[in-house]
Motif scaffolding. Structure first.
Motif, mmCIF file in Angstrom:
data_model
loop_
_atom_site.group_PDB
_atom_site.id
_atom_site.type_symbol
_atom_site.label_atom_id
_atom_site.label_comp_id
_atom_site.label_asym_id
_atom_site.label_seq_id
_atom_site.Cartn_x
_atom_site.Cartn_y
_atom_site.Cartn_z
ATOM 1 N N ILE A 91 50.148 76.433 10.149
ATOM 2 C CA ILE A 91 49.839 75.608 8.985
ATOM 3 C C ILE A 91 50.336 74.186 9.220
ATOM 4 O O ILE A 91 51.437 73.968 9.703
ATOM 5 C CB ILE A 91 50.478 76.206 7.721
ATOM 6 N N ALA A 180 43.500 78.533 8.116
ATOM 7 C CA ALA A 180 44.592 78.830 7.206
ATOM 8 C C ALA A 180 44.416 78.170 5.845
ATOM 9 O O ALA A 180 45.179 78.424 4.937
ATOM 10 C CB ALA A 180 45.909 78.383 7.828
ATOM 11 N N GLU A 181 43.436 77.299 5.694
ATOM 12 C CA GLU A 181 43.285 76.599 4.420
ATOM 13 C C GLU A 181 42.894 77.522 3.311
ATOM 14 O O GLU A 181 42.132 78.352 3.318
ATOM 15 C CB GLU A 181 42.233 75.491 4.522
#
Length: 181
Positions: A91, A180-181
């Motif tokens: 992230i 990962a968003e």
């Protein structure tokens, strides 16, 4: 009329011989890390599952299960980190970076990777020193050094540094949708 879908392999970028061998060596190391990672996870699952089954099913326990399970967990975590670095899967906050032009984005990401590689090098060095200091200390239920808890920190940091140096040289990995968003 039906048309058949033909898959074409994308051509690999032309890499000169002097620069190709480090990347090949890193790919081989990644495969070895992945194999050790899978073994660590399998060990962790097997030992913890056996411990739970014995404790709740037979009112027995394995003396060494906690230490071995914890050791396998530590190895699995720290060996997975460089694989995430390789894929750009960790992230990050790129709100500012995304507003820059492409050249600025690349420069900032490369600078961040260089700083990250330096930090990982420092972590690797500190972990090696800690291992050497603790090598004579043994675990309480398993007759091996407690330094084996620190070894994966050094290995993970070293290979993370290598992957970050690859980002510095070759540029950041391409963003993929569904990350990962």
């Amino acid at each position: 009329m039906e048309t058949e879908a033909v898959e074409h392999a994308l051509p690999l970028p032309a890499v000169s011989a002097p620069t190709a061998w480090p990347l090949r060596l890193l790919r081989v190391a990644d495969r070895a890390l992945t194999a050790v990672l899978v073994a660590a996870v399998a060990t962790m699952v097997a030992v913890v599952s056996a411990q739970v089954a014995l404790r709740y099913g037979f009112n027995r326990s394995i003396d060494w299960a906690d230490e071995v399970g914890r050791l396998a967990f530590v190895w699995s975590i720290f060996l997975a980190i460089p694989l995430g670095v390789r894929d750009g899967a960790h992230i990050g906050i790129d709100l500012l970076v995304d507003k820059l032009p492409a050249t600025g984005q690349s420069l900032l990401r490369r600078a961040g990777a260089a700083l990250g590689a330096a930090m990982m090098g420092a972590i690797c060095w500190a972990a090696i020193r800690t291992c050497l200091e603790q090598w004579d200390e043994l675990m309480s239920t398993v007759d091996i050094s407690v330094a084996w808890f620190i070894v994966p920190v050094a290995v993970g940091a070293l290979f993370s540094a290598f992957h970050l140096l690859h980002v510095v040289v070759a540029g950041p990995p391409v963003k993929r949708a569904g990350g990962a968003e």
